[in-house]
Design a protein around this motif. Structure first.
Motif, PDB file in Angstrom:
ATOM      1  N   MET A 113       0.808  -1.071   0.191  1.00 58.86           N
ATOM      2  CA  MET A 113      -0.106  -0.040  -0.083  1.00 58.86           C
ATOM      3  C   MET A 113       1.200   1.535  -0.113  1.00 58.86           C
ATOM      4  SD  MET A 113      -2.910  -1.075   0.067  1.00 58.86           S
ATOM      5  CE  MET A 113      -4.062   0.750  -0.186  1.00 58.86           C
ATOM      6  N   ASN A 114       2.395   1.506   0.716  1.00 60.35           N
ATOM      7  CA  ASN A 114       3.124   2.259   0.536  1.00 60.35           C
ATOM      8  C   ASN A 114       3.289   2.155  -1.008  1.00 60.35           C
ATOM      9  OD1 ASN A 114       4.514   3.610   3.032  1.00 60.35           O
ATOM     10  ND2 ASN A 114       3.790   1.337   3.136  1.00 60.35           N
ATOM     11  N   ASN A 115       3.086   1.687  -1.781  1.00 66.47           N
ATOM     12  CA  ASN A 115       3.726   2.276  -3.247  1.00 66.47           C
ATOM     13  C   ASN A 115       2.461   2.725  -4.084  1.00 66.47           C
ATOM     14  OD1 ASN A 115       6.112   2.437  -3.644  1.00 66.47           O
ATOM     15  ND2 ASN A 115       6.630   0.611  -4.717  1.00 66.47           N
ATOM     16  N   ALA A 116       1.461   2.207  -3.672  1.00 69.84           N
ATOM     17  CA  ALA A 116      -0.288   2.595  -4.239  1.00 69.84           C
ATOM     18  C   ALA A 116      -0.451   4.417  -4.261  1.00 69.84           C
ATOM     19  CB  ALA A 116      -1.409   1.785  -3.374  1.00 69.84           C
ATOM     20  N   LEU A 117      -0.029   4.450  -3.691  1.00 67.74           N
ATOM     21  CA  LEU A 117       0.041   6.157  -3.964  1.00 67.74           C
ATOM     22  C   LEU A 117       0.972   6.015  -4.641  1.00 67.74           C
ATOM     23  CD1 LEU A 117      -0.390   8.882  -2.385  1.00 67.74           C
ATOM     24  CD2 LEU A 117       2.059   9.191  -1.036  1.00 67.74           C
ATOM     25  N   ILE A 118       0.829   5.920  -5.821  1.00 66.56           N
ATOM     26  CA  ILE A 118       2.272   6.272  -6.745  1.00 66.56           C
ATOM     27  C   ILE A 118       1.467   6.388  -7.699  1.00 66.56           C
ATOM     28  CG2 ILE A 118       4.373   5.974  -8.707  1.00 66.56           C
ATOM     29  CD1 ILE A 118       5.505   4.979  -6.456  1.00 66.56           C
ATOM     30  N   PRO A 119       0.598   5.549  -8.404  1.00 69.47           N
ATOM     31  CA  PRO A 119      -0.431   5.429  -9.247  1.00 69.47           C
ATOM     32  C   PRO A 119      -1.969   7.069  -9.279  1.00 69.47           C
ATOM     33  CG  PRO A 119      -0.523   3.325  -8.190  1.00 69.47           C
ATOM     34  CD  PRO A 119       0.219   4.196  -7.519  1.00 69.47           C
ATOM     35  N   ALA A 120      -2.095   6.465  -7.830  1.00 66.94           N
ATOM     36  CA  ALA A 120      -2.821   7.645  -7.215  1.00 66.94           C
ATOM     37  C   ALA A 120      -2.985   9.521  -7.483  1.00 66.94           C
ATOM     38  CB  ALA A 120      -3.131   7.629  -5.818  1.00 66.94           C
ATOM     39  N   GLY A 121      -1.194   9.499  -6.837  1.00 64.62           N
ATOM     40  CA  GLY A 121      -0.961  10.567  -7.543  1.00 64.62           C
ATOM     41  C   GLY A 121      -0.243  11.149  -8.592  1.00 64.62           C
ATOM     42  N   LEU A 122      -0.139  10.467  -9.964  1.00 66.85           N
ATOM     43  CA  LEU A 122      -0.486  10.176 -10.647  1.00 66.85           C
ATOM     44  C   LEU A 122      -1.842  10.832 -11.986  1.00 66.85           C
ATOM     45  CD1 LEU A 122       2.458   7.612 -12.331  1.00 66.85           C
ATOM     46  CD2 LEU A 122       1.705  10.300 -12.122  1.00 66.85           C
ATOM     47  N   LEU A 123      -2.704  10.101 -10.720  1.00 67.55           N
ATOM     48  CA  LEU A 123      -3.616  10.575 -11.127  1.00 67.55           C
ATOM     49  C   LEU A 123      -4.642  11.595 -11.321  1.00 67.55           C
ATOM     50  CD1 LEU A 123      -6.076   6.775 -10.907  1.00 67.55           C
ATOM     51  CD2 LEU A 123      -5.615   8.146 -13.119  1.00 67.55           C
TER      52      LEU A 123
END
Length: 283
Positions: free
Chosen positions: A236-246
């Motif tokens: 979940m620490n890397n789920a932030l990356i696609p969310a941030g890109l969106l």
């Protein structure tokens, strides 16, 4: 998972807000201090109302100093060396730190969780890899400092609260911000400059980041960390990356390779599926 997903959505805006509106415009030490003091203000009524044993309070203070105070000092400096995209690139290693640290403390090795973390790291790299600036190595080291602080704080809080399952965490969590303030105040006093917020936008962003992203966000994230496995927490620490890109695509209209973004999202989804066991089954 509800806490982690909710905070991921919340934090998706933070990277761009810092990179667009604060980096290079507001002293990073003042930005860190203001965020932490606002978060502390939010929880201060609970600090005055509830009492806990010092054997529980002091570890929470220490974790706050590390996970939030020291991490923020690294984090905000990184935006002076790197673009928002590059900072996102270098955060991809946090799942590895979480998985390995948790296994060391638990004195066991979970290859499934390590595999999930590796997939999450690869997914993040696919989504966000690009040509890097001349400040590559300095920026890399600074972001890794932030990553390690964030990982140690999460794992430490998870392990600490595992021994106190009946604690109502919202009553205790204000001490986390006390610890962060113990780092932020002297750092600002010794290293800060007079580059204070000069516009209403600066103050609005700082208020949002302090009260919402930090105040509500870190409580929600750490509480969520106590309810999932170490593997799920890592991924979940890397789920932030696609969310941030969106967020970048939808709100700031930034160019993003949607094919790579889609591939990365599928890979992170697979990582989450690998870690689907509840926290009680494998920690």
């Amino acid at each position: 998972m509800v806490y982690l997903v909710s905070v991921t959505v919340l934090w998706a805006f933070s990277f761009s807000l810092i990179g667009v509106y604060l980096a290079g415009q507001v002293d990073p030490y003042f930005a860190v201090l203001s965020r932490i003091l606002l978060a502390l203000l939010l929880f201060s009524p609970l600090l005055l109302r509830y009492r806990f044993a010092s054997s529980l309070v002091w570890p929470v203070i220490g974790l706050g100093a590390l996970q939030l105070g020291l991490m923020y000092l690294f984090y905000y400096q990184s935006f002076l060396l790197l673009s928002v995209a590059e900072v996102l690139v270098f955060t991809i290693f946090t799942p590895m730190y979480i998985t390995l640290l948790h296994d060391v403390l638990a004195k066991r090795f979970n290859p499934l969780f390590l595999l999930a973390a590796l997939i999450a790291v690869l997914a993040a790299a696919i989504m966000r890899y690009q040509s890097l600036s001349e400040h590559y190595w300095t920026g890399f080291v600074v972001v890794q400092g932030a990553n390690v602080c964030f990982a140690v704080g999460q794992v430490g809080y998870k392990k600490l609260l595992a021994g106190h399952p009946h604690i109502k965490q919202y009553q205790l969590f204000g001490w986390f911000y006390v610890g962060a303030a113990l780092v932020a105040v002297p750092a600002w006093f010794l290293l800060g400059s007079d580059q204070y917020p000069a516009t209403a936008v600066h103050w609005t962003v700082l208020l949002w980041l302090g009260l919402v992203a930090s105040g509500m966000g870190y409580y929600g994230w750490n509480k969520g960390a106590t309810q999932v496995s170490s593997g799920m927490l890592a991924v979940m620490n890397n789920a932030l990356i696609p969310a941030g890109l969106l967020v970048n695509v939808v709100i700031w209209q930034r160019d993003t390779d949607l094919v790579r973004l889609s591939i990365g999202c599928v890979m992170i989804g697979f990582s989450i599926w690998l870690c689907r066991r509840p926290a009680g089954q494998g920690g």
